[in-house]
Structures are given as structure tokens and as C-alpha cells.
Design an enzyme around this catalytic site. Structure first.
Site, PDB file in Angstrom:
ATOM      1  N   THR A   1     -11.086  14.104   6.008  1.00 15.05           N
ATOM      2  CA  THR A   1     -10.699  15.359   6.662  1.00 15.05           C
ATOM      3  C   THR A   1      -9.434  15.922   6.026  1.00 15.05           C
ATOM      4  OG1 THR A   1     -11.523  14.348   8.686  1.00 15.05           O
ATOM      5  CG2 THR A   1     -10.232  16.387   8.935  1.00 15.05           C
TER       6      THR A   1
ATOM      7  N   ASP B   1      28.883   3.136 -21.091  1.00 12.62           N
ATOM      8  CA  ASP B   1      28.833   2.499 -19.769  1.00 12.62           C
ATOM      9  C   ASP B   1      30.176   1.817 -19.472  1.00 12.62           C
ATOM     10  OD1 ASP B   1      27.965   1.276 -17.428  1.00 12.62           O
ATOM     11  OD2 ASP B   1      26.854  -0.318 -18.472  1.00 12.62           O
TER      12      ASP B   1
ATOM     13  N   TYR C   1       0.831  -1.193   0.000  1.00 14.54           N
ATOM     14  CA  TYR C   1       0.000   0.000   0.000  1.00 14.54           C
ATOM     15  C   TYR C   1       0.871   1.251   0.000  1.00 14.54           C
ATOM     16  CZ  TYR C   1      -4.550   1.988   1.257  1.00 14.54           C
ATOM     17  OH  TYR C   1      -5.729   2.644   1.260  1.00 14.54           O
TER      18      TYR C   1
ATOM     19  N   TYR D   1     -10.534  -6.856   1.828  1.00 16.47           N
ATOM     20  CA  TYR D   1     -11.141  -7.174   3.130  1.00 16.47           C
ATOM     21  C   TYR D   1     -11.641  -8.624   3.232  1.00 16.47           C
ATOM     22  CZ  TYR D   1     -11.232  -2.122   4.321  1.00 16.47           C
ATOM     23  OH  TYR D   1     -10.904  -0.820   4.622  1.00 16.47           O
TER      24      TYR D   1
ATOM     25  N   GLY E   1     -13.289   6.729   4.866  1.00 20.82           N
ATOM     26  CA  GLY E   1     -13.264   8.080   4.299  1.00 20.82           C
ATOM     27  C   GLY E   1     -13.720   8.030   2.841  1.00 20.82           C
TER      28      GLY E   1
END
Ligand code: SPV
Ligand code: MG
Length: 431
Positions: A122, A204, A43, A75, A90
Site C-alpha cells: 500500500t 590532522d 533491518y 524465517y 507485501g
């Protein structure tokens, strides 16, 4: 009494969480799900305190009746078991990859008549400041450096993507996809010598010096939190390598991978088409041992990269080297191949795992790109590095755009290939 469930995935409580609890309490007794470490990682909320500490933190909040552990982002494990009358969340998950979680919750609730209650998220200065602080904490050297070892222990395979600038770092940091009902993202970043050189228009061959490489790392670190694995080429002179180990450690780099070549290094993807010299086991072991002795923390990793398969020296040579380099103190082994098939990589990994079940194994499937992460993990690989794909994606897009503008004498025709800047800047962090 009705029951309410809400899941928290935070190390710090702010007004937003308190508001969720207040709203949840209006429906009944409140159970909080503490998302497990493994789920938090997927997450992009890497834990800075332990699950036990998070549980205690949530239990201490007024209005919380109990805390349970939620083991996955979806869930499926908790809702059928708890059958809460309500799930409270939320309202900030309706769009983007998180909407997959919302859909999952709605589906599970429908099965027995539970309800979803969404409360306005919020947004205030305090919430913003705490979220920001949490992110900043993860970017601090001590957190970032340690994170690779933690990920190796927690993930079936640590997915690492190349980054060579602040912008590619942001892509590595923020790209999240929803796939088969699960969210996914990269775990770590690889600062490739090939891409760092190519971005500067240079070959490189260890021409881009360490100061420039450190500048690239710093640019990436400024805007990201994920751990960094540096492609350290040959490690250079042992006398220099020991200083560089200290510098990288202090910056918060998690690991350096050095390859057992000597003299003028060329990129491995050229294999035997160019002249390349492999270092002796004795010399390279001494370099690893010196690096480990110089290191100050337990977190930093020095990973030995074996070029025997690239240079066609055979499987036995690769395995002998792997054993010797681990004995010299290497914290991991990277085995490289330029074959189209992953067969020789599988063979090496299987044989190495017979003699060593714990030392982390790293592979770079550029040539053998049909191989999946699941297959690699099944053969004992711990870290997969997608070493150059972002650079290779950008180059043809930029060339085509330049050609189109040249051919049409204006920018209109190129426009359909371009992303509007307003979309690009959504990636950029604001303080
Ligand atoms: C790099 O990305 O610079 C590497 C990996 O060293 S490879 O290009 O495959 O050699
Ligand atoms: Mg390289």
C-alpha cells in the site's frame, strides 16, 4: 481452519499493515510474528518501543488471532515450527537485499507444501507520512544519543564506519548487503578527525576547530538516524571540553572519544615517527572526570583512548592507564595500535577483561586489518571502527578521474569509472 503467518517489523501501524491483516484473514486464522529487537536492528528499523509493547499493539488489531516472537530476520525459527498454510507479505520485497528473505520463505514453505501470498504494497500519503515520521523520530537527539548504549548491549560488536559529509553519512546509513543468507549493515558512524581534516585539505593536528567539526556532524545528522561517535582528538583544554560535552549531548551525539595526548597532536598512524607527547594519568583523568561532571544525560559516553602502544610505552602502561581512566569515570576504553598484527590488541583486551568485564572496549583496525569482527568480539571488543576507508576509497577514484580527463582532453574515457547521477540521487532522502 487454515493458518496464515505474517511478520511485522514496525512500531506504528498504518493502512498497509491493516490491509495485510485483511488479506491474511481471507485465508484463515492470522498469526503475526513480532520481530525481536535484535533482528529489527539488523533491518535498520531501530525499535522506539519495547518488544512487549509491540506485541500488545499487534494483539490489539482486529483480525489478529495471536502474536508470536520471530527472533531473526530470516524465517527459519518460525516457519518449521508453525507450519502455516500461508505466509502473507507485501509485494515490495522482490528486489534488493530483502529478496534474500523472500527466497528464504519460499524455500521453507516448499519443504511442507505451504504457500506464499503476496499482496500489493500500500503506497499512499498516510503510509508515507507515518514511515517518514518513524524515521524522523529516530533522528531526534534523545533517540539517537541513547542508541549507542542500546547497541552495545544488543550486538556482539557495534560496527562503525567513518562518515565525513552528508553523502558519506547516507552511505553509512543505507548500505545493506546480503551475505550468507543474512542482511547486514553498519550500526554507527565515526566522525574522524583525520577524515574531517583531510576533506578540508588540512592536516590532522586539531587545526579544524570545534565549530567546523559540529558543522560536519550537523550535515551528517540532517540525513541520517544512526548514532554518532565523535573523534574528539585530545579533548582540548578541560575548560573547553566541558562545554563541548554539553553541546555534543544536546545535538544527540552518542559518544566522544578523547586521546591521552597533549600539546600539538599528530595523527596516531605516524606513531613515533613524529614527536607526540602523552598526557599524564592525573591530567587526563581530571579531564575525563570534568567531562562526566558536566554531562546532563545518562546516555552520553566519554571514551578514553590510550596511546601507550602507539607511542611504544608498553602493555603495562596501557593497562594502568585503562584502569585509572575507568576509575575517573570513562564510559569506555579505546586501545589503539599501528602494528600489522592484532596480537598486542588481543593481549591488551584479554588482560583488560581479566580486571574489568563490563567497560566497553573500542578498537580501530586500520593497520591490523586482517582481524575479523568475530575475532575482536571473542577478545571482548564491543565497538569496531572502520575509521577512514570511505575517504581513502574516494581519493584515488577522484585523482584517477582528474588525470584521465587531463590526459584525454575530454570526459568520455573517465565515464566508465563514474556512477550516473541518477543512481547517486537514489540515496538522497525526499520529503
Ligand atoms: C581518526 O580517524 O582520526 C583517528 C583514528 O583518530 S587514527 O587515524 O587511526 O588515529
Ligand atoms: Mg583522529
Amino acid at each position: 481452519m487454515k493458518t496464515v503467518y505474517t511478520c511485522f517489523c514496525t512500531d506504528v501501524i498504518h493502512d498497509g499493515h491493516l490491509n495485510i491483516i485483511k488479506e491474511a484473514k481471507k485465508f484463515g486464522s492470522v498469526t503475526i510474528g513480532a520481530l525481536s529487537d535484535k533482528a529489527l536492528i539488523r533491518y535498520n528499523k531501530f525499535p522506539t518501543i519495547s518488544l512487549e509493547e509491540r506485541i500488545k499493539l499487534y494483539e490489539s488489531l482486529e483480525g489478529v488471532d495471536r502474536v508470536v516472537v520471530q527472533n531473526s530476520m530470516m524465517y527459519d525459527d518460525v516457519i518449521p515450527e508453525l507450519k502455516p498454510d500461508y505466509v502473507v507479505h507485501g509485494d515490495n520485497w522482490a528486489n534488493g537485499p530483502e529478496s534474500a528473505i523472500r527466497a528464504n520463505v519460499i524455500k521453507l514453505l516448499e519443504q511442507y507444501g505451504g504457500e506464499l501470498a503476496e499482496v500489493p504494497y500500500t503506497y499512499n500519503e498516510n503510509v508515507k507520512k507515518i514511515d517518514q515520521r518513524l524515521k524522523e523520530k529516530l533522528s531526534m537527539p534523545e533517540y539517537r544519543r541513547r542508541r549507542l548504549r542500546d547497541l552495545i548491549n544488543m550486538c556482539p560488536i557495534v560496527k562503525t564506519i567513518e562518515a565525513h559529509s552528508g553523502l558519506t553519512g547516507l552511505i553509512a546509513e543505507k548500505t545493506v548487503v546480503e551475505n550468507n543468507g543474512k542482511l547486514d549493515q553498519f550500526d554507527a558512524m565515526w566522525v574522524s578527525s583525520l577524515c574531517d581534516s583531510t576533506d578540508r585539505g588540512k592536516p590532522d593536528i586539531e587545526l579544524v576547530d570545534m565549530s567546523s567539526r559540529l558543522r560536519t556532524i550537523n550535515d551528517i545528522m540532517e540525513v541520517t538516524t544512526k548514532p554518532i561517535i565523535l573523534d574528539g582528538d585530545t579533548g582540548g583544554l578541560t575548560e573547553h571540553f566541558v562545554y563541548n560535552v554539553r553541546t555534543l549531548e544536546r545535538m544527540g551525539v552518542s559518544a566522544v572519544i578523547i586521546e591521552d595526548k597533549t600539546g600539538l597532536k599528530k595523527n596516531s598512524l605516524f606513531g613515533t615517527e613524529v614527536e607526540q607527547t602523552q598526557d599524564s594519568i592525573e591530567n587526563f583523568s581530571a579531564k575525563i572526570a570534568a567531562g562526566k561532571k558536566a554531562q546532563l544525560t545518562d546516555d552520553f559516553m566519554i571514551i578514553a583512548r590510550i596511546e601507550s602502544l602507539i607511542l611504544e610505552r608498553g602493555m603495562e602502561d596501557a593497562l594502568t592507564r585503562a584502569k585509572a581512566f575507568v576509575e575517573a569515570g570513562a564510559d569506555g576504553i579505546m586501545i589503539h595500535s599501528r602494528k600489522k598484527s592484532p596480537a598486542e590488541i588481543f593481549e591488551f583486551c584479554d588482560k583488560f577483561r581479566e580486571i574489568d568485564s563490563t567497560t566497553p572496549l573500542v578498537v580501530v583496525p586500520t593497520s591490523f586489518n586482517t582481524v575479523t569482527e568475530e575475532e575482536l568480539s571473542a577478545h571482548g571488543v564491543n565497538i569496531v571502527i572502520y575509521a577512514n576507508q570511505l575517504m581513502r576509497a574516494a581519493f584515488p577514484a577522484m585523482t584517477k578521474t582528474a588525470e584521465t580527463i587531463l590526459k584525454t582532453h575530454r570526459a568520455l574515457e573517465a565515464d566508465e569509472m563514474l556512477m550516473p547521477f541518477k543512481d547517486i540521487i537514489t540515496l538522497i532522502n525526499e520529503l
